[in-house]
Design a protein around this motif. Structure first.
Motif, PDB file in Angstrom:
ATOM      1  N   LEU A 284       0.830  -1.210   0.000  1.00 42.50           N
ATOM      2  CA  LEU A 284       0.000   0.000   0.000  1.00 42.50           C
ATOM      3  C   LEU A 284       0.866   1.263   0.000  1.00 42.50           C
ATOM      4  N   LEU A 285       1.954   1.212   0.749  1.00 45.43           N
ATOM      5  CA  LEU A 285       2.862   2.360   0.812  1.00 45.43           C
ATOM      6  C   LEU A 285       3.502   2.636  -0.551  1.00 45.43           C
ATOM      7  N   VAL A 286       3.998   1.594  -1.203  1.00 39.52           N
ATOM      8  CA  VAL A 286       4.641   1.763  -2.517  1.00 39.52           C
ATOM      9  C   VAL A 286       3.635   2.258  -3.549  1.00 39.52           C
ATOM     10  N   LEU A 287       2.419   1.699  -3.537  1.00 39.52           N
ATOM     11  CA  LEU A 287       1.387   2.142  -4.485  1.00 39.52           C
ATOM     12  C   LEU A 287       1.008   3.603  -4.249  1.00 39.52           C
ATOM     13  N   ALA A 288       0.953   4.011  -2.991  1.00 39.36           N
ATOM     14  CA  ALA A 288       0.648   5.412  -2.680  1.00 39.36           C
ATOM     15  C   ALA A 288       1.736   6.332  -3.226  1.00 39.36           C
ATOM     16  N   ILE A 289       3.002   5.912  -3.124  1.00 36.28           N
ATOM     17  CA  ILE A 289       4.115   6.688  -3.680  1.00 36.28           C
ATOM     18  C   ILE A 289       4.002   6.769  -5.199  1.00 36.28           C
ATOM     19  N   LEU A 307       9.726   1.535  -9.778  1.00 33.16           N
ATOM     20  CA  LEU A 307       8.969   1.390  -8.539  1.00 33.16           C
ATOM     21  C   LEU A 307       8.028   0.182  -8.567  1.00 33.16           C
ATOM     22  N   PHE A 308       7.399  -0.065  -9.710  1.00 31.62           N
ATOM     23  CA  PHE A 308       6.476  -1.192  -9.803  1.00 31.62           C
ATOM     24  C   PHE A 308       7.130  -2.527  -9.431  1.00 31.62           C
ATOM     25  N   PRO A 309       8.358  -2.834  -9.924  1.00 31.19           N
ATOM     26  CA  PRO A 309       8.975  -4.114  -9.559  1.00 31.19           C
ATOM     27  C   PRO A 309       9.167  -4.320  -8.062  1.00 31.19           C
ATOM     28  N   VAL A 310       9.348  -3.217  -7.307  1.00 29.93           N
ATOM     29  CA  VAL A 310       9.557  -3.330  -5.862  1.00 29.93           C
ATOM     30  C   VAL A 310       8.342  -3.981  -5.181  1.00 29.93           C
ATOM     31  N   ILE A 311       7.160  -3.770  -5.755  1.00 31.14           N
ATOM     32  CA  ILE A 311       5.938  -4.345  -5.174  1.00 31.14           C
ATOM     33  C   ILE A 311       6.045  -5.867  -5.103  1.00 31.14           C
TER      34      ILE A 311
END
Length: 395
Positions: A284-289, A307-311
């Protein structure tokens, strides 16, 4: 039991690698066929031809596996996958892709029930089962990475018109897996009388199981939003070429692999439920960023590619962790039946997700892609909290 499991760890991992490659080539097929002027609404329903047979076959596969044996059923499924992958490069018509994915989906249903059954019948405790399941399922992530990287290289080369011949490598891997299994002596689960599979399911159903299946549906709903459609999002919204779109997606698979390997090695030190909730919170934090960057910065900001791969690092442990927590509660005789339900709701989540994404892409609403996934993860978070509340009350 652990020593014995290590003897067939390689063929189990290879099996998941093979099924990962044939199931997750959907993103490549969508990318290539969309360039051949096949519309996204048709491509969105292509996913259903893979997922719905999985849902239909799974319940009846339990009796088939019980009669045929786990090892023989797994070998049969791998044989069919190998033959189908051998045929695909030589067929041009679109309807064959529907048939191909339907057959692959049915084989996956049999294969996954067999693999989960083997693991459940050899590992008694929750955390050891979670460790093994994360380790085996990590190979599923490697399959996504390999198929995206391999086909990406082929598509970007001067041999791009022969991209379908990459499926021949899957036939070779299937042959190797069949050979490895043929040399192993695997302990078969005890046979049980399951003449009426629907009666068995009704006896198994309870409120906690229903919530668990809702969690499984939601996890696959989120995962499929990335697995099949992220390459097309990269290409159509971020304006990168096909090769880079596939490579960026393969990095998400690589992060997912790392996430499952880390989980397999540290999970015994933590509470499964707390670890699971932490992973969702970080997603949720990464998607918010991502959403903040997308709407505050340029529309085609390239930082989203990284950023997407980090999810994947936080998304990948969810499925094996929640499965292991539930499977260990089930009697060994009912493990295959529970696995069939897991496969059914996994396939339904995947199929519904892909059809919804097809609408998003067909109507060119790609600005809402991260927000759409954020909503899906939020729903998953809420359902998961309810499940763990039920699970804690049972302890």
């Amino acid at each position: 039991m652990t020593t014995k499991l290590s003897e067939f760890s390689l063929p189990l991992k290879l099996t998941f690698l093979i099924f990962s490659m044939v199931l997750n080539c959907m993103g490549i097929v969508i990318l290539q066929l969309s360039e051949a002027k096949i519309t996204y609404d048709k491509l969105g329903f292509l996913e259903s031809f893979k997922d719905l047979p999985v849902a239909f076959i799974s319940l009846f596969a339990v009796n088939f596996i019980s009669r045929t044996g786990t090892k023989n059923s797994l070998i049969l499924a791998l044989t069919i996958v190998g033959i189908c992958s051998l045929i695909l490069p030589f067929v041009e018509v679109f309807w064959f892709y529907k048939l191909w994915f339907a057959v692959i989906g049915a084989c996956f249903a049999v294969g996954k029930i067999c693999v989960f059954g083997i693991i459940r019948n050899n590992i008694p405790d929750e955390k050891s089962l979670a460790k093994t399941m994360n380790s085996v399922e990590a190979s599923f992530m490697i399959g996504i990475f390999v198929v995206n990287t391999g086909f990406g290289w082929l598509i970007s080369s001067r041999f791009s018109e022969f991209w379908k011949f990459g499926f021949l490598s899957i036939s070779v891997l299937s042959g190797i897996a069949i050979f490895l299994f043929s040399r192993l002596k695997i302990s078969e689960p005890e046979k049980s009388d399951q003449n009426n599979v629907f009666k068995e399911v009704s006896n198994l159903i309870n409120p906690m199981l229903i919530i668990f299946l809702a969690v499984i549906f939601s996890i696959l709903f989120v995962e499929q939003s990335f697995n099949s459609w992220l390459p097309s999002f990269y290409k159509n919204h971020l304006k990168v070429n096909s090769f880079f779109a596939l490579q960026a997606s393969s990095f998400m698979a690589l992060f997912s692999y790392v996430g499952r390997i880390i989980t397999a090695n540290i999970i015994q030190r933590f509470s499964l439920s707390k670890y699971y909730i932490l992973c969702i919170s970080l997603i949720l934090l990464v998607l918010a960023i991502i959403i903040g960057i997308q709407f505050a910065d340029a529309e085609d900001s390239r930082i989203l590619l990284f950023l997407f791969p980090v999810i994947g690092l936080f998304l990948s442990p969810l499925y094996p962790v929640i499965n292991s927590k539930m499977i260990v509660r089930i009697d060994k005789l009912k493990a295959n039946l529970l696995t069939s339900l897991i496969v059914i709701f996994s396939s339904l989540g995947s199929s519904v997700s892909s059809m919804t994404m097809a609408v998003l892409f067909e109507n060119r609403m790609l600005n809402f892609y991260p927000f759409y996934i954020l909503c899906a993860v939020s729903v998953l978070f809420i359902i998961s909290l309810i499940y763990f509340r039920f699970a804690d009350q049972k302890n």
